[in-house]
Design an enzyme around this catalytic site. Structure first.
Site, short mmCIF file in Angstrom:
data_model
loop_
_atom_site.label_atom_id
_atom_site.label_comp_id
_atom_site.label_asym_id
_atom_site.label_seq_id
_atom_site.Cartn_x
_atom_site.Cartn_y
_atom_site.Cartn_z
N LYS A 200 16.53 7.81 81.93
CA LYS A 200 16.43 7.19 83.26
C LYS A 200 15.17 7.76 83.88
O LYS A 200 15.20 8.50 84.87
CB LYS A 200 17.71 7.55 84.06
CG LYS A 200 17.83 6.86 85.40
CD LYS A 200 18.17 5.40 85.32
CE LYS A 200 18.16 4.79 86.71
NZ LYS A 200 18.39 3.33 86.70
N ASP A 232 20.88 2.30 82.13
CA ASP A 232 21.67 1.18 82.68
C ASP A 232 21.37 -0.10 81.91
O ASP A 232 22.28 -0.85 81.52
CB ASP A 232 21.45 1.02 84.20
CG ASP A 232 19.98 1.08 84.61
OD1 ASP A 232 19.11 1.40 83.76
OD2 ASP A 232 19.69 0.81 85.79
N ASP A 260 30.98 6.03 74.24
CA ASP A 260 32.28 5.39 74.48
C ASP A 260 32.11 3.87 74.57
O ASP A 260 32.97 3.11 74.11
CB ASP A 260 32.93 5.91 75.77
CG ASP A 260 33.79 7.16 75.53
OD1 ASP A 260 33.53 7.87 74.54
OD2 ASP A 260 34.72 7.41 76.32
MN MN Z 1 33.10 11.69 75.51
#
Ligand code: MN
Ligand code: IPM
Length: 372
Positions: A200, A232, A260
């Protein structure tokens, strides 16, 4: 790695790797038992053996003994070639005790500076986005694993008052960033030659600038093509156009979060493997599924062991057992292509069939064990 015996012994085992089995809590024991059985099955076929060493740590152990990671246990872990970890955590242990005291301490003490998190959509798996095909989604996240916001810098002053102030500082060292990006660049070179830095840099201008300069240097030295995505936008593209990515390198917290997302896109956390690597091999690396201890389904035989088996595959590759590692990965794909099993036991059966561990072989290896 354990010293090579210099030849096969009577059982045909040419080399032995010492692996600590740290099952931990919740579904950890169930899924690592399956991974262990699969590793033993491929080991038998590929001429090596595993000397499994049990290790009891985690939430249950902490609640009964008060121990998180005693120094003698850490010293013992250092003596193994690798660690296969299930999951740690029980609902009654306060946040941070096991995360900082066990998992992060292991990552720091053993200098596990790369967290390798492949995201691969396999045929037969419904990812979170219906339009993705397996050929669209096969990338690897290389997450820096010892610095950034995880380093533990910061603190709280004036606790409980109106002026209470809490800080968390992101630490980024040139050497730490460099060695992580170097690992990612080597990996990119062995795949498509494409490396993407995710950060970022438009807001985190200090750390972002260091990461970007170092990434450009390392990519130039390694001869890989470097692209850049803000974190993002990277999330959007992972969903919208994942083909853009092959090897992603990123800082500790961004890597935690986007891995994730990568898991969700490839079937869920149950399918996601990880390797906490010490690429310099000054100590053992730790392999663990990304899912946690899942106390809600623990002991019910419902846990998906794929993440643990794929983590064991990463472990075998790290130990230099590339053919055996590929056999495990292929077995998971083959089982999934035939329709995902509904229980942990069904998974184990299907995987062992795929691995060719017929009943006769298993009886045979048990016989050898008894005879020796
Ligand atoms: Mn994790
Ligand atoms: C992971 C986990 C850990 C992390 C926690 C449990 C400390 O979320 O391995 O992704 O944040 O790294």
């Amino acid at each position: 790695m354990a010293p090579d015996s210099g030849g096969s012994d009577a059982s045909g085992v040419a080399r032995t790797h010492v692996v600590t089995h740290l099952p931990g809590d919740g579904v950890g024991p169930e899924v690592t038992d399956v991974a262990r059985a699969c590793v033993d099955a491929v080991a038998a076929r590929h001429g090596f053996g595993i000397d499994w060493r049990p290790c009891d740590l985690g939430g249950r152990h902490y609640l009964t003994t008060g121990e998180v990671l005693p120094d003698p246990v850490l010293a013992e872990l250092r003596r193994s070639d690798a660690v296969l970890l299930g999951a740690v955590g029980t609902p009654d242990v306060p946040p941070g005790v096991l995360e900082r005291g066990l998992l992060l301490r292991l990552r720091f003490e053993l200098d596990l500076y790369v967290n390798l998190r492949p995201s691969k959509l396999r045929p037969g798996v419904g990812g979170a986005v219906g339009k993705h095909q397996p050929s669209d989604l096969d990338f690897v996240i290389v997450r820096e694993n010892t610095e950034g916001l995880y380093a533990g810098a910061g603190g709280t002053v004036h606790r409980g008052s109106e002026f209470e102030t809490a800080t968390e500082e992101s630490l980024n060292t040139r050497a730490g960033v460099r060695r992580c990006v170097q690992y990612a660049a080597r990996l990119a070179k062995s795949r498509s030659g494409r490396l993407t830095l995710v950060h970022k840099t438009n807001v985190l201008t200090h750390a972002g600038d260091l990461w970007h300069r170092v990434a450009r240097e390392v990519a130039g030295e390694a001869g890989v093509e470097l692209s850049y995505a803000h974190v993002d936008a990277a999330c959007l593209w992972m969903v919208d156009d994942p083909k853009r990515f092959d090897v992603i390198v990123t800082d500790n917290l961004f890597g935690d979060i986007i891995s994730d997302l990568g898991a969700a896109l490839t079937g869920g956390l149950g399918y996601a493997p990880s390797g906490n690597l010490n690429p310099d091999r000054t100590g053992p690396s730790i392999f663990e599924p990304v899912h946690g201890s899942a106390p809600d389904i623990a002991g019910k035989g419902l846990a998906n062991p794929a993440g643990a088996v794929l983590s064991a595959s990463l472990m075998l590759a790290h130990l230099g057992e590339n053919a055996a590692a590929a056999a495990l990965d292929d077995a998971v794909s083959a089982v999934l292509a035939a329709g995902a099993p509904a229980s942990t036991g069904e998974w184990e059966k299907a995987l062992l069939v795929q691995l060719g561990a017929s009943q006769a072989d298993r009886v045979g290896s048990a016989d050898r064990g008894m005879a020796s």
